[in-house]
Design a protein around this motif. Structure first.
Motif, mmCIF file in Angstrom:
data_model
loop_
_atom_site.group_PDB
_atom_site.id
_atom_site.type_symbol
_atom_site.label_atom_id
_atom_site.label_comp_id
_atom_site.label_asym_id
_atom_site.label_seq_id
_atom_site.Cartn_x
_atom_site.Cartn_y
_atom_site.Cartn_z
ATOM 1 N N ILE A 56 0.851 -1.183 0.000
ATOM 2 C CA ILE A 56 0.000 0.000 0.000
ATOM 3 C C ILE A 56 0.885 1.229 0.000
ATOM 4 O O ILE A 56 1.667 1.448 0.924
ATOM 5 C CB ILE A 56 -0.944 0.009 1.218
ATOM 6 N N ASP A 57 0.767 2.022 -1.061
ATOM 7 C CA ASP A 57 1.574 3.229 -1.227
ATOM 8 C C ASP A 57 0.772 4.432 -0.717
ATOM 9 O O ASP A 57 -0.255 4.784 -1.282
ATOM 10 C CB ASP A 57 1.921 3.413 -2.712
ATOM 11 N N HIS A 58 1.225 5.057 0.372
ATOM 12 C CA HIS A 58 0.536 6.219 0.954
ATOM 13 C C HIS A 58 1.044 7.495 0.285
ATOM 14 O O HIS A 58 2.246 7.720 0.173
ATOM 15 C CB HIS A 58 0.780 6.277 2.458
ATOM 16 N N ASN A 110 -10.356 10.752 0.986
ATOM 17 C CA ASN A 110 -9.492 9.577 1.059
ATOM 18 C C ASN A 110 -9.832 8.649 -0.095
ATOM 19 O O ASN A 110 -10.983 8.233 -0.258
ATOM 20 C CB ASN A 110 -9.652 8.831 2.383
ATOM 21 N N SER A 111 -8.834 8.358 -0.922
ATOM 22 C CA SER A 111 -9.007 7.471 -2.064
ATOM 23 C C SER A 111 -8.184 6.207 -1.844
ATOM 24 O O SER A 111 -6.964 6.271 -1.707
ATOM 25 C CB SER A 111 -8.563 8.164 -3.358
ATOM 26 N N PHE A 112 -8.881 5.064 -1.778
ATOM 27 C CA PHE A 112 -8.200 3.771 -1.670
ATOM 28 C C PHE A 112 -8.394 3.063 -2.994
ATOM 29 O O PHE A 112 -9.495 2.635 -3.331
ATOM 30 C CB PHE A 112 -8.774 2.951 -0.523
ATOM 31 N N GLN A 113 -7.321 2.964 -3.790
ATOM 32 C CA GLN A 113 -7.421 2.541 -5.189
ATOM 33 C C GLN A 113 -6.512 1.359 -5.480
ATOM 34 O O GLN A 113 -5.334 1.341 -5.106
ATOM 35 C CB GLN A 113 -7.050 3.707 -6.114
ATOM 36 N N ARG A 114 -7.078 0.372 -6.167
ATOM 37 C CA ARG A 114 -6.285 -0.772 -6.608
ATOM 38 C C ARG A 114 -5.459 -0.368 -7.826
ATOM 39 O O ARG A 114 -5.968 0.257 -8.751
ATOM 40 C CB ARG A 114 -7.186 -1.949 -6.971
ATOM 41 N N ARG A 115 -4.184 -0.749 -7.841
ATOM 42 C CA ARG A 115 -3.336 -0.445 -8.979
ATOM 43 C C ARG A 115 -3.565 -1.451 -10.096
ATOM 44 O O ARG A 115 -4.207 -2.496 -9.903
ATOM 45 C CB ARG A 115 -1.863 -0.422 -8.544
ATOM 46 N N SER A 116 -3.040 -1.146 -11.271
ATOM 47 C CA SER A 116 -3.343 -1.948 -12.463
ATOM 48 C C SER A 116 -2.845 -3.382 -12.369
ATOM 49 O O SER A 116 -3.343 -4.255 -13.083
ATOM 50 C CB SER A 116 -2.755 -1.277 -13.713
ATOM 51 N N ASN A 117 -1.850 -3.651 -11.490
ATOM 52 C CA ASN A 117 -1.363 -5.030 -11.359
ATOM 53 C C ASN A 117 -2.341 -5.915 -10.590
ATOM 54 O O ASN A 117 -2.153 -7.129 -10.513
ATOM 55 C CB ASN A 117 0.018 -5.068 -10.697
ATOM 56 N N GLY A 118 -3.381 -5.308 -10.006
ATOM 57 C CA GLY A 118 -4.407 -6.080 -9.317
ATOM 58 C C GLY A 118 -4.049 -6.490 -7.913
ATOM 59 O O GLY A 118 -4.857 -7.119 -7.226
ATOM 60 N N ILE A 119 -2.855 -6.152 -7.443
ATOM 61 C CA ILE A 119 -2.392 -6.592 -6.117
ATOM 62 C C ILE A 119 -2.140 -5.404 -5.199
ATOM 63 O O ILE A 119 -2.623 -5.371 -4.067
ATOM 64 C CB ILE A 119 -1.112 -7.445 -6.244
ATOM 65 N N ASP A 120 -1.393 -4.427 -5.675
ATOM 66 C CA ASP A 120 -0.992 -3.293 -4.845
ATOM 67 C C ASP A 120 -2.042 -2.180 -4.887
ATOM 68 O O ASP A 120 -2.902 -2.147 -5.767
ATOM 69 C CB ASP A 120 0.359 -2.751 -5.309
ATOM 70 N N PHE A 121 -1.914 -1.238 -3.921
ATOM 71 C CA PHE A 121 -2.920 -0.196 -3.770
ATOM 72 C C PHE A 121 -2.280 1.168 -3.516
ATOM 73 O O PHE A 121 -1.170 1.262 -2.996
ATOM 74 C CB PHE A 121 -3.852 -0.515 -2.589
ATOM 75 N N PHE A 122 -3.033 2.215 -3.890
ATOM 76 C CA PHE A 122 -2.734 3.573 -3.457
ATOM 77 C C PHE A 122 -3.704 3.924 -2.324
ATOM 78 O O PHE A 122 -4.911 3.711 -2.445
ATOM 79 C CB PHE A 122 -2.932 4.585 -4.592
ATOM 80 N N ASN A 123 -3.167 4.480 -1.255
ATOM 81 C CA ASN A 123 -4.005 5.056 -0.198
ATOM 82 C C ASN A 123 -3.669 6.545 -0.161
ATOM 83 O O ASN A 123 -2.612 6.943 0.320
ATOM 84 C CB ASN A 123 -3.711 4.392 1.143
#
Length: 247
Positions: A25-27, A216-229
């Motif tokens: 999760i990338d903050h 607050n945006s919790f978003q799945r990244r295009s790889n389907g595994i990692d996220f942006f918070n």
């Protein structure tokens, strides 16, 4: 009621998959600033345009800018429909990585919005469909062609008015929006993101208003595994222009 159960089941399924996956999760901290114009043509029709710039705060780096335009039609006191086009120019989604080129996205959008007034509270539900064309690129350059997929967005919003006069207004805005991708190219990231928003909205007069809020945006990244918070501060200017004095 069945629709709400359907949304809840999708959300719970997505949450279960997220919880069971090994993920990073990338903050991030971002500042969004936008100018939103409403050109009121008559009692039924209006033309809306929006200019939005998004800037990473730490480190300081351009994220993207957006230009939107849409026509809107007021069906009755409770229903409104809209259709339009948006252009995105993306610098980077990770501020530590800065490319020497921008990635364009062209997006069609259609929505229907339902509104209900209850004393000082306005409840709104927006159902929006988007057609997204994102230019292909790697880490070095733009590539020929684009990737197409659909996105569905559902937003539930509540506005509470603290006080209102003939010209001035002060209200609180709270919303939650879910977004889901679908299409041939969508395999791992059906769930796109969830946005929770809270803001204070001040109407300086009947034509000009300012809004400051936290999103607050919790978003799945295009790889389907990692996220942006993402912790986002959003400042908006709303400007109405009336073509006819009868409006």
């Amino acid at each position: 009621m069945r629709f709400y159960y359907f949304l809840l089941s999708i959300l719970l399924t997505s949450a279960t998959v997220i919880a069971q996956s090994e993920k990073n999760i990338d903050h991030q901290s971002i500042l969004w600033t936008r100018y939103y114009n409403q050109l009121l043509l008559n009692e039924k029709w209006s033309l809306h345009s929006e200019f939005d710039n998004r800037l990473f705060i730490k480190p300081l780096q351009e994220n993207l800018y957006v230009i939107r335009i849409q026509g809107r039609y007021k069906i009755n006191d409770h229903l409104e429909a809209g259709a339009g086009f948006a252009y995105f120019s993306v610098d980077t989604q990770v501020p530590e990585i800065s490319n020497n080129f921008t990635i364009p996205e062209y997006r069609g959008q259609q929505d229907i919005t339902w509104k209900l007034n209850v004393n000082k509270v306005i409840l709104m539900q927006r159902f929006q469909l988007e057609e997204r064309f994102i230019h292909n690129a790697n880490i070095e350059e733009l590539l020929p062609g684009s990737t197409f997929f659909w996105r569905f967005r559902y937003r539930l919003q509540g506005d509470y008015t603290f006080w209102k006069t003939e010209k001035h207004l002060l209200k609180a805005v709270v919303s939650d929006e879910l977004m889901f991708n679908f299409g041939k190219k969508i395999i791992k990231n059906t769930f796109d993101q969830n946005r929770i928003y809270a803001a204070i909205h001040y109407g300086l007069n009947t034509n000009l208003a300012f809004e400051l809020g936290y999103l607050n945006s919790f978003q799945r990244r295009s790889n389907g595994i990692d996220f942006f918070n993402r912790d986002i501060v959003r400042f908006s200017i709303f400007h109405k222009i009336k073509i006819s004095k009868k409006i």
